[in-house]
Write a protein that holds these residues in place. Sequence first.
Motif, short mmCIF file in Angstrom:
data_model
loop_
_atom_site.label_atom_id
_atom_site.label_comp_id
_atom_site.label_asym_id
_atom_site.label_seq_id
_atom_site.Cartn_x
_atom_site.Cartn_y
_atom_site.Cartn_z
N ALA A 1 0.84 -1.20 0.00
CA ALA A 1 0.00 0.00 0.00
C ALA A 1 0.88 1.25 0.00
O ALA A 1 0.64 2.20 -0.76
N ARG B 1 2.32 1.92 -3.41
CA ARG B 1 1.37 2.46 -4.39
C ARG B 1 1.11 3.94 -4.18
O ARG B 1 0.71 4.65 -5.10
N ILE C 1 -5.92 8.97 2.72
CA ILE C 1 -5.10 7.78 2.97
C ILE C 1 -3.72 8.19 3.45
O ILE C 1 -3.17 7.62 4.39
N GLY D 1 -3.00 10.91 4.94
CA GLY D 1 -3.11 11.54 6.24
C GLY D 1 -2.87 13.05 6.24
O GLY D 1 -2.24 13.58 7.15
N PHE D 2 -3.40 13.74 5.24
CA PHE D 2 -3.26 15.20 5.23
C PHE D 2 -4.27 15.84 6.17
O PHE D 2 -5.34 15.29 6.44
N VAL E 1 -0.22 25.22 -11.11
CA VAL E 1 -0.87 26.05 -10.10
C VAL E 1 -0.12 25.88 -8.78
O VAL E 1 0.01 24.77 -8.27
N ASP F 1 0.61 25.97 -4.83
CA ASP F 1 -0.05 26.05 -3.54
C ASP F 1 0.97 25.68 -2.47
O ASP F 1 2.11 25.33 -2.78
N ALA F 2 0.59 25.84 -1.26
CA ALA F 2 1.56 25.65 -0.17
C ALA F 2 2.18 24.26 -0.24
O ALA F 2 1.50 23.28 -0.55
N GLN F 3 3.43 24.17 0.04
CA GLN F 3 4.12 22.87 0.02
C GLN F 3 3.89 22.17 1.35
O GLN F 3 4.74 22.21 2.23
N VAL F 4 2.73 21.58 1.49
CA VAL F 4 2.44 20.88 2.74
C VAL F 4 2.44 19.39 2.48
O VAL F 4 2.07 18.94 1.40
N GLY F 5 2.85 18.64 3.44
CA GLY F 5 2.86 17.19 3.31
C GLY F 5 1.90 16.57 4.28
O GLY F 5 1.19 17.28 5.00
N PRO F 6 1.88 15.26 4.29
CA PRO F 6 1.02 14.57 5.26
C PRO F 6 1.47 14.88 6.68
O PRO F 6 2.63 15.21 6.92
N ARG F 7 0.54 14.75 7.59
CA ARG F 7 0.88 14.98 8.99
C ARG F 7 1.55 13.74 9.56
O ARG F 7 1.55 12.69 8.93
N SER G 1 -2.62 11.63 12.00
CA SER G 1 -3.60 11.35 10.95
C SER G 1 -4.36 10.06 11.24
O SER G 1 -5.52 9.91 10.89
N ASP H 1 -6.99 11.02 13.60
CA ASP H 1 -7.97 11.82 12.88
C ASP H 1 -8.87 10.93 12.04
O ASP H 1 -10.09 11.11 12.00
N ILE I 1 -5.29 2.82 -4.88
CA ILE I 1 -4.56 4.07 -4.72
C ILE I 1 -3.77 4.12 -3.43
O ILE I 1 -3.41 5.18 -2.95
N GLY I 2 -3.49 2.95 -2.88
CA GLY I 2 -2.48 2.90 -1.82
C GLY I 2 -3.02 2.90 -0.39
O GLY I 2 -2.27 3.17 0.54
N GLY I 3 -4.31 2.62 -0.23
CA GLY I 3 -4.84 2.49 1.12
C GLY I 3 -4.61 1.07 1.60
O GLY I 3 -4.75 0.12 0.84
#
Lengths: 220, 318
Positions: free
Chosen positions: A74, A77, A105, A107-108, B5, B7-13, B18, B21, B227-229
């Motif tokens: 996962a 991917r 997925i 976690g944003f 376009v 936008d802010a360069q933010v990544g996953p928490r 997360s 959350d 999609i990677g879940g």
Amino acid sequence: MISFERVSKRFERHDALRDVSLEIAREEMVFLTGHSGAGKSTMLRLLMLLDRATSGRLVVNGKDVATIRGRQVARYRQDFGFVFQDHQLLFDRSIFDNVALPLDIAGFHPRDVGRRVRAALDKVGLLGRESANPAVLSGGEQQRVGIARAVVARPKVLVADEPTGNLDPGLSAEIMALFEAFHRVGVTVIVASHDLALISRLRHRIITLKEGRLVGGVGR
Amino acid sequence: MNATVPDAQVGPRPALVSWFDHHRRAAVQSFLRLWREPIQSLVTCLAVGVALALPAALWALLQNVEAVSGSVQTAARFTLLLDQNTPFEVATQLAAELEGQANIDDVETVDRADALKDFAYGIGLNELMDNLDENPLPHLLHLHPDKNLSSAELDALFISLSTLESVDQVVFDTQWQARLGAAIATARRLTAGVGVLMVLGAALILGNTIRLGIEARREEITVIKLIGGGDGFARRPLLYSGLWSGAVGGLLGAVLVALLFGFLAGPADELFTLYGSDQTVSGLGFKGAFGLTVAGGLAGLVSAWSTAFIHLRRIQPR
Ligand SMILES: Nc1ncnc2c1ncn2[C@@H]1O[C@H](COP(=O)(O)OP(=O)(O)O)[C@@H](O)[C@H]1O
Ligand SMILES: [Mg+2]
């Protein structure tokens, strides 16, 4: 960055891929073509770990993907954006929620999700339609939502399997232009398509498969 | 169409943030999903509720019986059969002496003639008295020990009463208490057994519902995996829907038990009064209802987890 080393894939009594060796460089854009049944989808499925090679090695970012197992699949991917011929959208939720799925997925934070989803929808020309259900969109628009979902998490590699298969020539050209735009900003793009007329107009490497063998485009 | 376009360069928490959350959102969304198909959810939850209500009602009933048997036990009574030739005056004198003891509450003297009358009346043979040449009964003392005596102290009292002069025999029927104790122990086992079976039944009902839920969401699960879940991400909403259905089921079960006890209260209270107890029938109470809700939730969680474990891995994107 992606290297097929003498890869074969055998289904029961049928060889879908035979001894395929191929390099795809970082930030390159390539087309994968060949008749129906030539093995295009099989190659992409091996790359996405939806299937495993019967023999040979597939090395991505210096790592033999055969070593990627279980939970790591996962995670692997998540580095790809994948666009499907039949878009694979979920009609039980809004366009926004469809595009947001990869970010959920990964976690944003919800705040960043909103910003990124709108940015991605803007890129595919669908800003302002977030709250609609994808079922009300045309085929071309649905495919663009699929592309927005594929790019929303900023993958390094964008993979598309017959993304224009169900579209008329005008829409197909639009979709290809979109892929080229992503390629220009540094995304590695791999598009499988049997629409030779369309892809030969775009000046990118064309890899040709015939009955599971590479017959063209191996070198650059 | 512009691929650049900004936008802010933010990544996953961070993963843990997360993760929490997503748990929170999965919990809320699964709860709301229950109301999206209210009839279907109600049927499932009611089935769970009925399954849990049966052992819970048995348990509550048992609590009542035990409480009552406790108060009946303290009303224990000794009957002293005096020697055949003891005069009535000696009997009353003995009664007065015994009443003075700290471990004895109250002593009642029964004349042998009255004793015979009571006995004959008790077995419904009034004419028995006419046919007897001689009264076979001695004078009796009914002796009520102090209510707070332990069973060891009662035993000691029994022995000291038996050794009294002019006492022929002491009758202290402990057998019915032993019988009741054994009956309660059996009933308790039965309740535990029925409880295990019913919780299993509830888990199966929920498991089946979760399986249907997985089928209904096959497409979503496929896309998530594409999609990677991971399985965890796909499983989370299922776990919460199991938890909520189970907990709501448990709560409904508590309501059912409350209704049942409301229905029982009239005759049951009367029964208690007849057994000399001033107790009224009590249901599960707040604690019991809470416990049943938690039990339902746990059953739902466990069954969702195992169902998801079995069925999720079978869904592989093609
Ligand atoms: N799961 C499978 N089982 C058996 N044969 C398969 C399977 N997937 C693909 N094939 C066969 O492998 C060959 C290549 O298929 P595919 O890669 O889908 O071709 P393309 O995408 O170029 O049309 C075809 O002959 C197809 O029938
Ligand atoms: Mg194909």
